[in-house]
Design a protein around this motif. Structure first.
Motif, short mmCIF file in Angstrom:
data_model
loop_
_atom_site.label_atom_id
_atom_site.label_comp_id
_atom_site.label_asym_id
_atom_site.label_seq_id
_atom_site.Cartn_x
_atom_site.Cartn_y
_atom_site.Cartn_z
N GLY A 22 0.79 -1.22 0.00
CA GLY A 22 0.00 0.00 0.00
C GLY A 22 0.82 1.27 0.00
N ASP A 23 2.15 1.15 0.06
CA ASP A 23 3.02 2.32 0.08
C ASP A 23 3.31 2.75 -1.36
OD1 ASP A 23 5.07 4.19 0.22
OD2 ASP A 23 6.21 3.07 1.72
N PRO A 24 2.79 3.91 -1.77
CA PRO A 24 2.98 4.32 -3.17
C PRO A 24 4.45 4.49 -3.55
CG PRO A 24 2.01 6.10 -1.90
CD PRO A 24 2.03 4.90 -1.01
N PHE A 25 5.29 4.90 -2.62
CA PHE A 25 6.69 5.07 -2.97
C PHE A 25 7.34 3.74 -3.34
CE2 PHE A 25 11.22 5.15 -2.07
CZ PHE A 25 11.61 6.16 -2.94
N VAL A 26 6.97 2.68 -2.64
CA VAL A 26 7.52 1.35 -2.94
C VAL A 26 7.08 0.91 -4.34
CG1 VAL A 26 7.48 -1.09 -2.29
CG2 VAL A 26 7.72 0.66 -0.53
N TYR A 45 -0.51 10.34 -6.59
CA TYR A 45 0.96 10.25 -6.51
C TYR A 45 1.52 10.87 -7.79
CZ TYR A 45 5.46 8.49 -5.01
OH TYR A 45 6.77 8.41 -4.57
N VAL A 46 1.88 12.13 -7.70
CA VAL A 46 2.20 12.96 -8.86
C VAL A 46 3.37 12.41 -9.69
CG1 VAL A 46 2.86 15.28 -9.61
CG2 VAL A 46 1.30 15.00 -7.70
N GLY A 47 4.37 11.83 -9.04
CA GLY A 47 5.55 11.37 -9.76
C GLY A 47 5.26 10.33 -10.83
N THR A 48 4.16 9.64 -10.69
CA THR A 48 3.79 8.60 -11.65
C THR A 48 3.64 9.15 -13.06
OG1 THR A 48 2.53 7.48 -9.92
CG2 THR A 48 2.05 6.85 -12.20
N TYR A 49 3.00 10.29 -13.17
CA TYR A 49 2.55 10.78 -14.47
C TYR A 49 3.70 11.14 -15.41
CZ TYR A 49 -1.93 10.63 -12.20
OH TYR A 49 -3.05 10.17 -11.54
N TYR A 50 4.73 11.76 -14.89
CA TYR A 50 5.86 12.13 -15.73
C TYR A 50 6.54 10.87 -16.28
CZ TYR A 50 10.28 14.14 -17.24
OH TYR A 50 11.36 14.51 -18.00
#
Length: 102
Positions: free
Chosen positions: A9-13, A44-49
């Protein structure tokens, strides 16, 4: 993978796994984990780029453009101006709107 199994459940992982598979050119697994992020952690904004760049690399420009566009909305809603700027630059590039500084 061990971190994912202990805390899926940790998006960073999930993001770290997607990025690692992308770096290893395991495109199928990279897409798999980026799509988990989109469905389970759409803010989780980093995903999109990075997903947009992967779409571009895979000659899926329309999906890249839509991913950047969605990411800009998420970044704006989170008031993340840095992410918004990066996504806007990627979007402009994908659209052929790169501006050279003269």
């Amino acid at each position: 993978m061990e971190f994912f199994e202990s805390d899926p459940g940790d998006p960073f992982v999930v993001y770290a796994l997607a990025t690692e598979y992308n770096n290893l050119n395991d495109i199928e697994k990279a897409f798999h984990y980026y799509h988990i992020l989109l469905s389970d952690h759409p803010d989780y904004v980093g995903t999109y780029y990075h997903l947009g760049k992967l779409y571009e690399k895979e000659q899926q420009k329309d999906k890249a453009i839509e991913t950047y566009r969605t990411g800009m909305l998420v970044a704006r809603n989170k008031r993340d101006n840095h992410a918004f700027s990066e996504l806007q630059g990627a979007y402009n590039g994908a659209m052929g709107l790169d501006y050279e500084d003269d």
